[in-house]
Every structure is written in C-alpha cells, then in structure tokens.
Design a protein around this motif. Structure first.
Motif, mmCIF file in Angstrom:
data_model
loop_
_atom_site.group_PDB
_atom_site.id
_atom_site.type_symbol
_atom_site.label_atom_id
_atom_site.label_comp_id
_atom_site.label_asym_id
_atom_site.label_seq_id
_atom_site.Cartn_x
_atom_site.Cartn_y
_atom_site.Cartn_z
ATOM 1 N N GLY A 1 25.907 -0.354 3.828
ATOM 2 C CA GLY A 1 26.942 0.702 4.179
ATOM 3 C C GLY A 1 27.786 0.952 2.773
ATOM 4 N N GLY A 2 29.141 0.624 3.044
ATOM 5 C CA GLY A 2 29.652 0.148 4.108
ATOM 6 C C GLY A 2 29.591 -1.113 4.284
ATOM 7 N N THR A 3 29.936 -1.795 5.377
ATOM 8 C CA THR A 3 29.832 -2.998 5.877
ATOM 9 C C THR A 3 29.170 -3.085 7.390
ATOM 10 N N PRO A 4 28.052 -3.275 7.432
ATOM 11 C CA PRO A 4 27.476 -3.146 8.974
ATOM 12 C C PRO A 4 28.144 -4.114 10.012
ATOM 13 N N SER A 5 28.415 -5.408 9.406
ATOM 14 C CA SER A 5 28.858 -6.458 10.186
ATOM 15 C C SER A 5 30.536 -5.985 10.490
ATOM 16 N N SER A 6 30.968 -4.897 10.159
ATOM 17 C CA SER A 6 32.314 -4.379 10.502
ATOM 18 C C SER A 6 32.274 -4.169 11.937
ATOM 19 N N ILE A 7 31.207 -3.583 12.510
ATOM 20 C CA ILE A 7 31.165 -3.010 13.863
ATOM 21 C C ILE A 7 30.981 -4.201 14.802
ATOM 22 N N ASP A 8 31.245 -3.765 15.995
ATOM 23 C CA ASP A 8 31.367 -4.988 17.232
ATOM 24 C C ASP A 8 29.861 -5.505 17.421
ATOM 25 N N ALA A 9 29.752 -6.828 17.904
ATOM 26 C CA ALA A 9 28.470 -7.304 17.979
ATOM 27 C C ALA A 9 27.741 -6.544 19.193
ATOM 28 N N ASP A 10 28.443 -6.020 20.080
ATOM 29 C CA ASP A 10 27.537 -5.136 20.993
ATOM 30 C C ASP A 10 27.174 -3.792 20.632
ATOM 31 N N LYS A 11 27.731 -3.242 19.723
ATOM 32 C CA LYS A 11 27.328 -2.163 18.954
ATOM 33 C C LYS A 11 26.037 -2.481 17.882
ATOM 34 N N ASP B 1 1.013 -1.235 -0.002
ATOM 35 C CA ASP B 1 -0.063 0.109 0.229
ATOM 36 C C ASP B 1 1.063 1.165 0.055
ATOM 37 N N TYR B 2 1.225 1.693 -1.313
ATOM 38 C CA TYR B 2 2.178 2.835 -1.334
ATOM 39 C C TYR B 2 1.838 4.173 -0.371
ATOM 40 N N GLU B 3 0.679 4.339 -0.479
ATOM 41 C CA GLU B 3 0.327 5.676 0.063
ATOM 42 C C GLU B 3 0.547 5.503 1.674
ATOM 43 N N ASN B 4 0.520 4.421 2.392
ATOM 44 C CA ASN B 4 0.538 4.338 3.876
ATOM 45 C C ASN B 4 1.428 3.406 4.436
ATOM 46 N N GLU B 5 2.821 3.038 3.507
ATOM 47 C CA GLU B 5 3.733 2.303 4.007
ATOM 48 C C GLU B 5 4.902 3.015 3.394
ATOM 49 N N TYR B 6 6.127 2.737 4.185
ATOM 50 C CA TYR B 6 7.370 3.228 3.988
ATOM 51 C C TYR B 6 8.530 2.185 4.521
ATOM 52 N N CYS B 7 9.717 2.659 4.020
ATOM 53 C CA CYS B 7 10.715 1.663 4.214
ATOM 54 C C CYS B 7 11.921 2.551 5.066
ATOM 55 N N VAL B 8 12.688 1.931 5.800
ATOM 56 C CA VAL B 8 13.640 2.619 6.554
ATOM 57 C C VAL B 8 15.127 2.021 6.066
ATOM 58 N N TYR B 9 15.941 2.909 5.668
ATOM 59 C CA TYR B 9 17.410 2.318 5.403
ATOM 60 C C TYR B 9 18.407 3.068 6.563
ATOM 61 N N ILE B 10 19.278 2.037 7.171
ATOM 62 C CA ILE B 10 20.261 2.654 8.075
ATOM 63 C C ILE B 10 21.803 2.513 7.313
ATOM 64 N N GLY B 11 22.387 3.584 7.178
ATOM 65 C CA GLY B 11 23.711 3.233 6.769
ATOM 66 C C GLY B 11 24.873 3.416 7.684
ATOM 67 N N ILE B 12 25.560 2.073 7.730
ATOM 68 C CA ILE B 12 26.790 2.098 8.573
ATOM 69 C C ILE B 12 28.142 2.209 7.583
ATOM 70 N N PRO B 13 28.833 3.580 7.546
ATOM 71 C CA PRO B 13 29.875 3.815 6.639
ATOM 72 C C PRO B 13 31.369 3.381 6.909
ATOM 73 N N PHE B 14 31.327 2.374 7.515
ATOM 74 C CA PHE B 14 32.689 1.354 7.837
ATOM 75 C C PHE B 14 32.868 0.253 7.364
ATOM 76 N N CYS B 15 34.145 -0.006 6.855
ATOM 77 C CA CYS B 15 34.661 -1.218 6.261
ATOM 78 C C CYS B 15 36.001 -1.427 6.961
ATOM 79 N N PRO B 16 36.238 -2.954 6.839
ATOM 80 C CA PRO B 16 37.541 -3.269 7.187
ATOM 81 C C PRO B 16 38.854 -2.864 6.268
ATOM 82 N N SER B 17 38.341 -2.409 4.846
ATOM 83 C CA SER B 17 39.365 -1.824 4.046
ATOM 84 C C SER B 17 38.324 -1.444 2.705
ATOM 85 N N ARG B 18 38.978 -0.640 1.811
ATOM 86 C CA ARG B 18 38.044 0.134 0.860
ATOM 87 C C ARG B 18 38.369 -0.686 -0.336
ATOM 88 N N CYS B 19 37.447 -1.383 -1.376
ATOM 89 C CA CYS B 19 37.683 -2.004 -2.481
ATOM 90 C C CYS B 19 37.934 -1.302 -3.378
#
Length: 512
Positions: free
Chosen positions: A250-260, A167-185
């Motif tokens: 991201g990035g790579t969300p799984s690059s941050i620690d489990a507690d974070k 239902d396009y009028e009454n629904e929406y999506c959320v994006y969360i960006g984690i801008p960290f990586c172990p290294s840059r490709c």
C-alpha cells in the motif's frame, strides 16, 4: 548553484550524477560560458592524428573545477570515444577524485551510480569471475570501499541461490495495492489516502476535505479491485503460468477492517490458483492498524509473511513524522503477531529521519534486537518530490542530518548479531549521500518478491490504484510497464479502462 560547461554532451548524465552525489542540495545548470560560484568545465578533445574510420579513436577529457575563491583543479584522463561503456568509468573516476579533493570527503560507493550496485557482482558471478576479481572491480574501478564491495558480493550470491529455484518463463507474481492509511507519513510518496475519507461516515469525511467528492467507500474500492482480479485471472496467458508469490502492499493493507480483508483475500484465492505460491506477504506496516482479529484472518487465509514497521523507536520522532502510533504499540503489535502464530515477521526502519542522529539509530536497533524479527529492512531517508517532507522542506531543513554510513554499519552489526544476512540491496536517487536501502533476513525467511521485483526476472501483475505491472521480455532484453491511475476515485470510475490496459499487453505478449 553549479554551472556545467561542456563541449560534448555524451557523458552529461554521468557528470551530473557525480556532481549531485557530492552536492545534494545544489542545482546543476548547463551553461555556454563560465559563470560564478562553482563551475565545472568538461572539455572533450578528439585526437586529430587518428583516422575516424579506425576502431580506436584515442582522445582525452580534461575537467577544470573553479569557484569564486580562485580554486582550480584539473584532471585529465585518456579515453576511447568509440566505446562509451568503456569510457564512462575512467571519466567518472577522474571526476570523483577531483570532487573528493575539493570537498574533502569520500563516498562509500565511490563513483558507482545507479539503482542496483549488486547487478555488477551478479553479472561477473555469471561470467565465472572469482570473488577477488569482483572485489577489485568495485574498489579499483568504482572506488567503492571494501565493505561495500563485500556486501555486494554477499547479496549477489544470496540472490543467485534464490533465483535458482524459479522458472522465469513460466512463473509470475501478483501485487495487490491497498491505498489507504490511518494518516500520511511526512516522508511518504506512495499512493496513499486517509482511510477516514472512505469510511462512509460523513463526520469522518469532514476531517479530510477535498477528497472523495463522489462519496465512495472502501467497499467500492474492493469491488473494483475484485473486478480487476477477475479479468487478470481469466486471461489465457496467465492460466498457463504458475503464480509463485503474492504481495499485498500500500498504503497500509491492515488499515481496512477484518471483514474486508477476509473478502479481498478470499476472492483472490477463489479466482487464482494458489497451489504453487511459495510466499504470501501482507504489509501490516502501521502498528496502530493491527488487531488480533485481522491477524487471525491473515493467518487463517494462508498469509505466511507480514511486515510490522516501527521506522523508529522514538515517540518524539514518530509524532514529528506523522505516524500516529507509539513505540509501545509497535511492541504490542509484534507480540500479538507472534501469539497468533506468525513465524516470519519483517520490521522496517528508516535511518536519517528528521532530528535523528547515530545515537537515535542505535537506540532503535537495540529495541528491535530485543524483539528479534525474522528480517530487517532498512531504508536510508529519501526526500522524494511528492512527499510532504519535500513540499514543506523549509520547516524541516534544520532537523535533517541525513543518513550516514556509520548508521548503516550499526545496522549491519545488529543484523549479524540476530543471525540475519543481506539478501537484497538497492539505491534511490533522492537519498542524501547516495547511500543504500538493504534487506537482511534469517535463512529461508527472505522476501522473494522484493528480490524478484528489483531484479526484474519475471512478470509482476499489479492490481489496484497506483499499481504498476512489469512485463519482462527476456529475449528482447526489455521491460514494459502498465500503470493504473493513482487516484482512488478515478480507479473506481475507470476500472474498465485499467482492465483494458492490461488486456492490450496480454494480447501483445500472446502474439509474440
């Protein structure tokens, strides 16, 4: 260098796109006189015998292609100058045929340009056209191959099934960006920073000089991100809408620690109503960032789709492109995710990576096939302006053979053997050969977020550094974007401004 001379610039963009489809590495320069090497002259002529006041103003365009070797080819096509939409395809088709003759090559997508070739099939399905009519449009008007026509129709039909439940009028999506990586490709142009610079360890920070002069940590970033989430969740506009899909990328969300990860997702679940969420996806893209503890946290907190991205199953190529993991680590991470209980795992791969040919692609596919992921997302290598691959092109030019349609056909065959069908498809400007990116999935394992953001059907509220929110004004037929700054330090320091940007848009929507 290609010199473009034209006396009417109405179709300038269409002509340029067709030229760049055939000549990936050549610059197109507009000139007012004939020049050297390869020259294209596009002359548009109005029929003076037809009154301007008439609806139909007959005319024709003549393309003349010439080079220093004396090659000359001409194509003339009769067009209607009043209706640019009608005129575009005959013009592009005539130019495609001439350039195809000149270069002695054909493009799988023919004269079809643009990011979303499936949009044509979608529109015609909605108009009640049958598959034969749609297929003929792709092959006869756009000069695409029969295979591309078939896959567009298949993707469009699968998208229609998915769209029917939203239902396009009454629904929406959320994006969360984690801008960290172990290294840059090497090929990456996304918002991504080495996580070592934000670890809080002075010794680690020395490894990445010039970054994070303020001494911020990942905790500081998550605190700012939680503040932005609080503000969005508190908006009356979205309190009255249903959140249906969440994507943490991201990035790579799984690059941050489990507690974070636990803190971030717990906060998300606290401030947003997740009772209507049908899909909760987290990118665990880099196998070297995945641990059993992190996977357990994701599973415990309701994440139901993850992505583990090998990109290639060649250790040599992985080293070349700057991915600090091995093929063995990819296999181990995948097995670990299955052990934890994930039954919807996507794998990404890239065709056309430096040094790779069709045999490398077939090897990667054979290894992926043994693991049998629930979906497979395939990207044709795009050489983007901000990527190190483009910046350091002279070091890699000889290694880049580019993606080919043969590679994508091999992908299609592998996906079909796994029982996966195509469900979304798009193209990027920077892909040599103008090939596509395509997603395959088992039944009911599609990434709805991928389709919804591509087809721009409902609002995507994006939070985090580099995140871009999309607001869909359906009645007006337009999309408005609200961007966050890309730099992590600036995002943390200017978080109130990021919140204010969204609130201004919320106010505009509320007043409509």
């Amino acid at each position: 260098m290609i010199y473009l001379y034209q006396n009417v610039e109405l179709y300038n963009n269409d002509i340029r796109v067709m030229l760049q489809a055939f000549f990936d590495n050549e610059k197109v320069v507009t000139t007012e006189e004939e020049d050297t090497w390869l020259s294209l002259e596009a002359v548009f002529t109005y029929d003076t015998d037809v009154e301007v006041s008439q609806v139909q103003r007959g005319g024709y365009v003549t393309f003349t292609l010439s080079d220093e070797f004396g090659y000359v080819d001409k194509k003339t096509v009769v067009i209607d100058f009043v209706d640019k939409k009608t005129a575009r395809n005959p013009i592009k088709g005539a130019l495609y045929k001439m350039l195809s003759t000149y270069t002695k090559k054909e493009l799988p997508w023919g004269s079809l340009t643009g990011v979303r070739p499936t949009k044509i099939a979608t529109e015609y399905i909605e108009q009640g056209k049958n598959e034969e009519e749609i297929h003929k449009l792709y092959t006869d008007v756009y000069l695409a191959t029969s295979q591309k026509a078939d896959i567009c129709i298949e993707v469009a039909k699968n998208e229609q099934k998915l769209f029917a439940s939203y239902d396009y009028e009454n629904e929406y999506c959320v994006y969360i960006g984690i801008p960290f990586c172990p290294s840059r490709c090497l090929y990456c142009s996304f918002t991504s920073f080495p996580i070592a610079a934000y670890s809080g360890d002075p010794e680690e920070k020395k490894r990445v000089p010039g970054l994070n002069n303020a001494g911020y940590t990942v905790d500081d970033y998550i605190a700012a991100l939680c503040k932005e989430m609080d503000a969005v969740a508190a908006s009356d506009l979205y309190k009255n809408k249903r959140l249906v899909a969440i994507y943490i990328g991201g990035g790579t969300p799984s690059s941050i620690d489990a507690d974070k990860l636990h803190k971030l997702i717990t906060h998300l679940k606290t401030v947003f109503d997740l009772s209507y969420v049908r899909e909760f996806c987290v990118e665990c893209g880099r196998p070297d960032s995945i641990t059993e503890e992190k996977l357990e946290v994701l599973k415990q907190l309701g994440v139901d789709r993850i992505s583990i991205n090998p990109q290639t199953m060649s250790d040599e190529t992985l080293k070349l492109i700057g991915r600090a993991h091995t093929v063995s680590q990819t296999k181990d991470a995948y097995a670990l995710a299955r052990k934890v209980g994930f039954d919807n795992i996507n794998m990404d791969m890239i065709v056309g990576l430096p040094g790779e040919d069709i045999e490398n692609v077939r090897h990667t596919l054979s290894e992926i096939e043994k693991m049998a992921p629930d979906s497979l997302t395939v990207h044709s290598l795009a050489i983007k302006r901000a990527a190190n691959l483009n910046i350091e092109m002279e070091n890699y030019r000889s290694l880049i053979k580019g993606s080919t349609n043969e590679m994508l056909m091999a992908v299609d065959e592998c996906a079909r053997r796994l029982g996966l069908v195509p469900y979304y498809l798009y193209r990027q400007k920077n892909i040599p050969g103008k090939l596509e990116n395509i997603g395959y999935a088992a039944p009911d394992k599609e990434c709805a977020y991928n389709v919804l953001i591509m087809e721009e059907k409902l609002d995507i509220i994006a939070m985090g550094a580099g995140a871009s929110s999309k607001f869909v004004f359906r009645k007006e037929g337009r999309i408005e974007r609200v961007e966050n700054v890309k730099n992590v330090d600036h995002y943390i320091e200017r978080i109130d401004e990021m919140i204010e940007r969204k609130q201004r848009m919320f106010e505009i929507i509320s007043q409509m």
